[in-house]
Design an enzyme around this catalytic site. Structure first.
Site, PDB file in Angstrom:
ATOM      1  CE1 TYR A 154      -4.099   1.965   0.908  1.00  0.00           C
ATOM      2  CE2 TYR A 154      -2.674   3.055   2.497  1.00  0.00           C
ATOM      3  CZ  TYR A 154      -3.865   2.992   1.803  1.00  0.00           C
ATOM      4  OH  TYR A 154      -4.822   3.963   2.004  1.00  0.00           O
ATOM      5  CE  LYS A 158      -3.831   4.971  -1.124  1.00  0.00           C
ATOM      6  NZ  LYS A 158      -4.887   5.281  -2.104  1.00  0.00           N
TER       7      LYS A 158
END
Ligand code: NAP
Length: 254
Positions: A154, A158
């Site tokens: 993640y 991001k």
């Protein structure tokens, strides 16, 4: 045309949480909004809320990582409202695990939804924006872009979205299209509830822990993010591009 009045917006992952708040906010300010999520019934409840409040919205279903589905959803939105001016790349998933336990699927799913999803939606949407010489693209990053235990996948996605956004700003700026990113900290949604469960706490304890440790002394709510999106999405933000706003209650200052 001030603000987002009469603009056509597409918000991905908008059936709940942050995406739903963004869709409601843009519609309340006069935009016609495509509420896109994995299933149309899921998107429809947000559409019903918007139309009951006097706004205009259309429920759309697509997996953002599937080109044909994204193309079909954009075609439907443009067929209905005649344009596409604002794209909010918000759809997201978590597949948290420590690196040594992270599966190939955990890695790939997160890359597919966040990165490939933003790539496909932006590529398909920009055609309409460039033709109109007007557009606003907003990508949902996260404070996890700076690194977060259990989120190698993640955090990478991001951080990648920030580079993606800055590149869109460079390439699309000459055509009247801006691209910016928002990096939320703790925002109370189904996603953070799932995180609380994973680490063996409750959402109430998590909120209290966050509130006691950040300058503004409260947990974030989806509307905090929607307010920042509304700024980037507005006509008046036309000289702001390639930026990342951290909507994290000042957590990054500590
Ligand atoms: P959420 O409540 O889980 O909502 C995300 C939505 O995206 C869900 O409706 C989900 O559908 C949908 N979605 C997932 N995969 C999709 C796909 N392939 N195609 C289309 N839609 C898909 O999450 P949230 O907390 O509102 O988060 C929204 C965004 O903000 C995400 O990008 C997230 O990473 C980011 N963010 C959140 C926080 C936070 O604290 N909440 C902090 C920083 C960044 P299903 O429920 O059916 O999977």
């Amino acid at each position: 045309m001030p603000g987002v009045q009469d603009r056509v917006a597409l918000v991905t992952g908008a059936a709940q949480g942050i995406g739903a708040a963004i869709a409601r906010r843009l519609a309340a300010d006069g935009a016609r909004v495509g509420v896109l999520d994995l299933t149309e019934p899921a998107a429809r409840s947000v559409v019903n809320e918007i139309t009951s409040a006097g706004g205009a919205a259309l429920a759309l279903s697509a997996d953002v990582s599937e080109r044909d589905q994204v193309q079909a959803a954009v075609d439907r939105l443009v067929g209905e409202y005649g344009a596409l001016h604002i794209l909010v790349n918000n759809a997201g998933v978590l597949r948290d695990n420590l690196l040594f336990k992270m599966s190939d699927d955990d890695w790939t799913t997160v890359m597919q939804v966040h990165l490939r999803g933003a790539f496909l939606c932006s590529q398909i949407a920009q055609k309409h924006m460039v033709e109109a010489r007007y557009g606003r693209i907003v990508c949902m990053s996260s404070t996890s872009a700076l690194g977060n235990r259990g989120q190698a996948n993640y955090a990478t996605a991001k951080a990648g979205l920030q580079g993606f956004t800055k590149t869109l700003a460079i390439e699309l700026g000459p055509f009247g299209v801006t691209a910016n990113a928002i990096a939320p900290g703790f925002i109370e949604t189904a996603m953070t509830k799932a995180t609380a469960e994973r680490i063996g706490t409750t959402i109430d304890q998590m909120r209290e822990q966050v509130a006691s440790s950040i300058p503004v002394r409260r947990g974030g709510v989806p509307e905090d993010v929607a307010n920042a999106v509304r700024f980037f999405a507005g006509e008046e933000a036309g000289y702001v591009t390639g930026q990342v706003i951290y909507v994290d209650g000042g957590r990054g200052l500590l």
